[in-house]
Design an enzyme around this catalytic site. Structure first.
Site, mmCIF file in Angstrom:
data_model
loop_
_atom_site.group_PDB
_atom_site.id
_atom_site.type_symbol
_atom_site.label_atom_id
_atom_site.label_comp_id
_atom_site.label_asym_id
_atom_site.label_seq_id
_atom_site.Cartn_x
_atom_site.Cartn_y
_atom_site.Cartn_z
ATOM 1 C CB CYS A 139 -0.915 -0.028 1.230
ATOM 2 S SG CYS A 139 -1.867 1.486 1.422
ATOM 3 C CB CYS A 142 -0.552 2.655 3.950
ATOM 4 S SG CYS A 142 -2.053 2.028 3.228
ATOM 5 C CG ASP A 143 3.161 1.311 4.483
ATOM 6 O OD1 ASP A 143 2.721 1.878 5.496
ATOM 7 O OD2 ASP A 143 2.907 0.128 4.205
#
Ligand code: NAP
Length: 313
Positions: A139, A142-143
């Protein structure tokens, strides 16, 4: 009163809170069915793992996936849709009303709409699993932030891989797409965007055989499928974008699934059990778009309403 119309039974329990589940909830609520949504462990589904959504009609400018899902949830809440946190842990579709268990909650319901979506496919390497959250991710939205000033690899050749690579290129100094063939599966527009980006390079005909590093990712063991040559490739992270699998484990043996675990439907949204419907990526391995998932959610809610109406007599 037949067993199916028992007073303590809900009209419709919707399992999943992605685009399909929330659209089904909005339609069911507006049909006065008082739906209950079992929201699952990933509220909002796969769109919460994406960034710019540019192809959902109604938004002139890109909307962030999590914002789109938040708006859908608020829209459902405006119609008093009730949410239960957590996953559906077991079902019984042989009895009527149907029984759906979600953790501590046991629900009786006349109809069920399954909208459990799909989950990430991983490469299946032991070190990949060990290093998830320590440089291995699926992701980018997200990261990606953790890879500011670092180098990363993205595995895959579809739209997801292009999207991940483009997102990561905003943070990382260098992004290498590792693809097992010599051409992308991705749509032309996405592939061209990625190939035009100066920070993005491609390793064609290449497989990831291992993830290197103890506490964190230090590199990948790559194999060239043409020459057979192996190479230790230095990188700080690996983003896996090789597709998805349907989240249908809990329904195995209760409704008909195809060989890959996708839910089989009649020509509308009914599963092999009368009164149990499905919507979105849990049955659709072909289109897999936010808008098609939403459309299926709408169809399933309308089919559930007709089903209930027909039995009210
Ligand atoms: P996908 O289209 O199925 O692509 C998966 C890619 O991973 C393929 O290139 C495949 O290689 C590769 N792959 C599969 N298994 C592998 C393995 N074990 N090892 C190495 N590589 C492997 O999946 P997706 O990219 O997640 O896209 C799914 C759907 O969502 C598509 O319909 C896509 O259009 C849509 N989507 C759209 C957008 C957008 O429009 N913004 C963004 C994301 C996704 P091969 O090519 O060799 O099979």
């Amino acid at each position: 009163m037949t067993d199916e119309t028992r007073d303590d039974a809900h009209n419709v329990v919707i399992i999943g809170s992605g685009a399909a589940g929330l659209t089904a909830a909005i339609y069911a609520a507006r049909a006065a069915l008082k739906p209950i949504v079992i929201a699952g462990s990933q509220h909002g589904g796969q769109l919460t793992l994406t960034s710019d959504v540019e192809n959902f009609p109604g938004f002139e400018h890109p909307i962030q996936g999590p914002d789109l899902m938040e708006a859908m949830r608020k829209q459902a809440e405006r119609f008093q849709v009730e949410f239960i946190n957590g996953d559906a842990t077991s079902v019984d579709f042989r009895r009527r009303p149907f029984l759906v268990v979600a953790g501590e909650e046991t629900l009786l319901t006349r109809t069920v709409i399954i909208a459990t979506g799909a989950g990430t496919n991983w490469l299946g390497l032991p070190n990949e699993q060990r290093l998830i959250g320590h440089g291995v991710s699926s992701c980018a939205p997200c990261d990606a932030f953790f890879f500011r000033g670092k180098e990363v690899a993205v595995v895959g050749g579809g739209d997801s891989a292009m999207e991940e690579a483009l997102f990561l290129a905003k943070f990382a100094t260098k992004v290498t797409i590792v693809h097992r063939r010599d051409s992308f599966r991705a749509s032309k527009i996405m592939a061209e965007r990625a190939l035009r980006n100066e920070k993005i390079g491609v390793r064609w005909n290449t497989l990831v055989e291992d993830v290197l590093g103890n506490g964190e990712v230090k590199g990948l063991l790559l194999r060239d499928t043409v020459s057979g040559r192996r190479e230790e490739f230095r990188t700080d992270g690996m983003f896996v974008a090789i597709g998805h699998h349907p989240n249908t484990e809990v329904f195995k043996g209760h409704i008909e699934l195809d060989a890959n675990g996708y839910i089989a439907l009649d020509h509308h949204t009914m599963t092999s059990v009368d009164g149990v419907f499905a919507a979105g990526d849990c049955h659709d391995h072909h289109y897999r778009q936010a808008i098609t998932a939403a459309a299926y959610g709408c169809m399933a809610a309308m089919d559930a309403e007709k089903y209930i109406e027909a039995r009210r007599g």
